[in-house]
Design an enzyme around this catalytic site. Structure first.
Site, mmCIF file in Angstrom:
data_model
loop_
_atom_site.group_PDB
_atom_site.id
_atom_site.type_symbol
_atom_site.label_atom_id
_atom_site.label_comp_id
_atom_site.label_asym_id
_atom_site.label_seq_id
_atom_site.Cartn_x
_atom_site.Cartn_y
_atom_site.Cartn_z
ATOM 1 N N TYR A 137 0.928 -1.219 0.125
ATOM 2 C CA TYR A 137 -0.015 -0.192 -0.135
ATOM 3 C C TYR A 137 0.804 1.236 -0.005
ATOM 4 O O TYR A 137 0.439 2.448 0.106
ATOM 5 C CB TYR A 137 -0.975 -0.144 1.235
ATOM 6 C CG TYR A 137 -1.993 -0.983 1.175
ATOM 7 C CD1 TYR A 137 -1.632 -2.335 1.319
ATOM 8 C CD2 TYR A 137 -3.184 -0.624 0.732
ATOM 9 C CE1 TYR A 137 -2.514 -3.344 1.150
ATOM 10 C CE2 TYR A 137 -4.347 -1.793 0.608
ATOM 11 C CZ TYR A 137 -3.701 -3.034 0.882
ATOM 12 O OH TYR A 137 -4.723 -4.112 0.548
ATOM 13 N N LYS A 197 3.139 -14.494 5.288
ATOM 14 C CA LYS A 197 3.660 -15.190 4.296
ATOM 15 C C LYS A 197 5.028 -15.298 4.192
ATOM 16 O O LYS A 197 5.615 -14.941 3.171
ATOM 17 C CB LYS A 197 2.974 -14.751 2.875
ATOM 18 C CG LYS A 197 3.170 -15.523 1.716
ATOM 19 C CD LYS A 197 2.582 -16.890 1.766
ATOM 20 C CE LYS A 197 2.795 -17.879 0.607
ATOM 21 N NZ LYS A 197 1.984 -19.049 0.701
ATOM 22 N N ASP A 242 -1.702 -18.234 3.930
ATOM 23 C CA ASP A 242 -2.814 -19.110 3.079
ATOM 24 C C ASP A 242 -3.533 -20.177 3.917
ATOM 25 O O ASP A 242 -4.716 -20.158 3.940
ATOM 26 C CB ASP A 242 -1.968 -19.813 1.876
ATOM 27 C CG ASP A 242 -0.626 -20.636 2.153
ATOM 28 O OD1 ASP A 242 -0.148 -20.457 3.467
ATOM 29 O OD2 ASP A 242 -0.149 -20.837 1.195
ATOM 30 N N ASP A 264 -5.998 -6.798 4.813
ATOM 31 C CA ASP A 264 -7.224 -6.209 3.767
ATOM 32 C C ASP A 264 -7.980 -7.748 3.221
ATOM 33 O O ASP A 264 -9.172 -7.662 3.474
ATOM 34 C CB ASP A 264 -6.525 -5.725 2.672
ATOM 35 C CG ASP A 264 -7.481 -4.920 1.875
ATOM 36 O OD1 ASP A 264 -8.809 -5.053 2.201
ATOM 37 O OD2 ASP A 264 -7.155 -4.340 1.041
HETATM 38 O O1 LIG Z 1 -8.779 2.084 -0.422
HETATM 39 C C1 LIG Z 1 -9.404 1.298 -1.106
HETATM 40 O O2 LIG Z 1 -10.195 1.517 -2.069
HETATM 41 C C2 LIG Z 1 -9.596 -0.033 -0.594
HETATM 42 C C3 LIG Z 1 -9.348 -0.112 0.902
HETATM 43 C C4 LIG Z 1 -9.880 -1.367 1.322
HETATM 44 O O3 LIG Z 1 -9.983 -2.365 0.798
HETATM 45 C C5 LIG Z 1 -9.633 -1.594 2.921
HETATM 46 O O4 LIG Z 1 -9.563 -0.730 3.628
HETATM 47 O O5 LIG Z 1 -10.025 -2.731 3.118
HETATM 48 MG MG LIG Z 2 -10.420 -4.231 1.929
#
Ligand SMILES: O=C(O)CCC(=O)C(=O)O
Ligand SMILES: [Mg+2]
Ligand SMILES: NC(=O)C1=CN([C@@H]2O[C@H](COP(=O)(O)OP(=O)(O)OC[C@H]3O[C@@H](n4cnc5c(N)ncnc54)[C@H](OP(=O)(O)O)[C@@H]3O)[C@@H](O)[C@H]2O)C=CC1
Length: 469
Positions: A159, A231, A332, A356
């Site tokens: 990210y 992972k 996983d 996420d």
């Molecule tokens: O920033 C985004 O568009 C996705 C963010 C996301 O999937 C989350 O924060 O879980």
């Molecule tokens: Mg998300």
């Protein structure tokens, strides 16, 4: 501070932070972003629930002064900017806020505004609790066993947004750099002519503050375990390092309150057989010990010896059973095990991308992302932005249809963060009552044949009604 776009509500006061604690007035100003897509509908339903809960809990003594701040499509339409600097300043100044979902285009266009907010305010923990509400439809047999809390690292990993798009001069320069300085690494790229690249930085500091927050929270909330999900077998120096730094931090800073899983095995082996040799103990904790090269075997023996020497007096004779268990698992198989053995998971601490994926997957077990709340927090500064786990679900925008539960429960988390537990409790009560009465939005109704499907706004009304049950 002066604002051009934002109207500061009269009669409210900013939340402050002093001596490591939030100072919350009875009339706090709370910035909110309505959000794109379904954000408009769910925010409208949610804010009524928040105000009703505060009014019922505290009468006229307490009231939230909501302050709209802008981001996303509404901001772009009105002010020709996706994320005005004022919005960042307002979240900074007023400290605690809440937001609806914001759209991020795929494969190009602007980078995520959600991620930008988290990074700008250094909200390094993404805290996503996953719990079951009785009566919620679920694809698993015992959803009530799911009670997990995800601590997702929120500022690093993939990210970070360092990417090189195939075909650009930047990608060519990046490849040239690799070719020149890291020829062995460059040679590993299967199709170098057409590859794009994303970088994945994970640091000691980023890992330590996340794991520290997870362990501290687990101790304060009397949870059983913290599992580091990684992972690390494939990404040894990022995800693998996350595991190693996480364990090291837990042992260094919380030695008397935690036991690692391997330590618990070593201690239990000795408890079962006080005459067990170091080598026999090493063989029991390390599958395939006899196949290891001698220097690896020596390492395992040293681990056993060291654990017994340093921990036996404080953790031995079963004392470790009362401590917080810190363990790890590879990402996983974790997705299988959270389904097949939910009892084994409690607090999960994990790098950004795993978190996420995991948060949406776990939400599915307890009703889906329609009721999956979350918070982005910096525990040192007290800054926090609460937000649902789900996105903007654009096909449902402005239909007054989707479940407002996630943003409502995010607000419930926010009220607890402010110390307004009575109001938070009323939201839980209202939510439990609405679900028990089987008045639910489409996402639950399609899995509950005898339920009454209600609109987004009506589900909010039902929650408010059931606060008085
Ligand atoms: O920033 C985004 O568009 C996705 C963010 C996301 O999937 C989350 O924060 O879980
Ligand atoms: Mg998300
Ligand atoms: N923090 C944020 O602001 C986030 C933003 N996003 C952004 O949102 C956009 C859309 O992303 P997408 O991947 O489609 O994911 P979404 O979470 O927006 O939607 C996916 C599906 O989840 C279900 N869903 C979502 N919200 C609700 C709700 N409130 N009630 C009930 N069900 C819900 C719907 O399922 P069904 O079709 O089965 O009804 C929906 O089609 C993207 O631009 C993405 O980047 C994504 C995640 C987080």
């Amino acid at each position: 501070m002066t604002y051009q776009l934002i109207q500061i509500p009269q009669g409210g006061e900013a939340i402050r932070f002093a001596e490591g604690r939030l100072q919350v007035p009875d009339n706090p100003i709370i910035p909110y972003v309505e959000g794109d897509g379904t954000g408009r509908d769910i925010w409208r339903a949610a804010v009524r629930v928040f105000d009703a809960a505060v009014a019922r809990a505290y009468g006229s003594r307490r009231k939230i002064f909501w302050m709209e701040v802008y981001a996303g499509e509404k901001s772009f339409r009105q002010f020709n900017t996706w994320l005005p600097d004022e919005t960042l300043r307002a979240f900074e100044e007023f400290r605690v806020g809440i937001k609806g979902p914001l759209t991020t285009p795929i494969g190009g266009g602007i980078r995520s505004l959600n991620v930008a907010l988290r990074k700008a305010l250094d909200l390094y923990v993404c805290l996503r609790p996953v719990r079951y509400f009785k009566g919620v439809p679920s694809p698993v047999r015992q959803p009530e066993l799911v009670d997990m809390v995800i601590f997702r690292e929120n500022t690093e990993d993939i990210y970070t947004g360092i990417e090189f798009q195939h075909g650009t001069p930047e990608a060519e320069r990046f490849k040239a750099l690799l070719r020149e300085h890291f020829p062995d690494q460059f040679a590993k790229i299967r199709f170098p002519e057409t590859a794009g690249f994303s970088l994945k930085p994970i640091s000691v500091q980023g890992t330590e503050r996340l794991v520290r927050a997870a362990v501290r929270w687990a101790l304060e909330n009397r949870r059983r375990s913290v599992t580091l999900v990684h992972k690390g077998n494939i990404m040894k120096f990022t995800e693998g390092a996350f595991r190693d730094w996480g364990y090291a931090l837990a042992k260094r800073e919380f030695r008397h309150q935690i036991v690692t899983e391997r330590e618990s095995w070593i201690l239990a082996n000795r408890e079962q057989n006080p005459d067990l040799s170091i080598e026999e103990n090493a063989r029991l904790i390390e599958p395939g010990y006899d196949m290891l090269p001698p220097e690896q075997q020596a390492k395992v023996r040293a681990e056993v010896e060291d654990t017994l020497a340093t921990l036996w007096s404080t953790h031995g004779n079963g004392q470790w059973k009362r401590l917080l268990l810190v363990k790890d698992t590879i990402a996983d198989v974790t997705f299988q095990h959270v389904l097949t053995r939910p009892r084994d998971f409690d607090v999960l601490a994990t790098p950004n991308l795993n978190g996420d994926y995991l948060s949406d997957a776990l939400a599915a077990q307890v009703g889906g992302i329609g009721i999956a709340p979350g918070a982005n927090i910096n525990f040192e500064s007290g800054h926090a932005i609460f937000e649902a786990t789900h996105g903007t679900a654009p096909k449902y925008a402005d239909l007054d249809k989707v479940n407002p539960g996630s943003v409502i429960l995010s607000g419930e988390m926010m009220l607890r963060f402010l110390g307004w537990h009575e109001a938070a409790d009323l939201i839980i009560k209202g939510m439990e009552g609405a679900i028990a009465a089987r008045t639910v939005t489409y996402d639950f109704a399609r899995l509950m044949p005898d339920a009454t499907e209600v609109r987004c706004s009506e589900f909010g009304d039902a929650i408010i009604r059931h606060m008085d049950d």
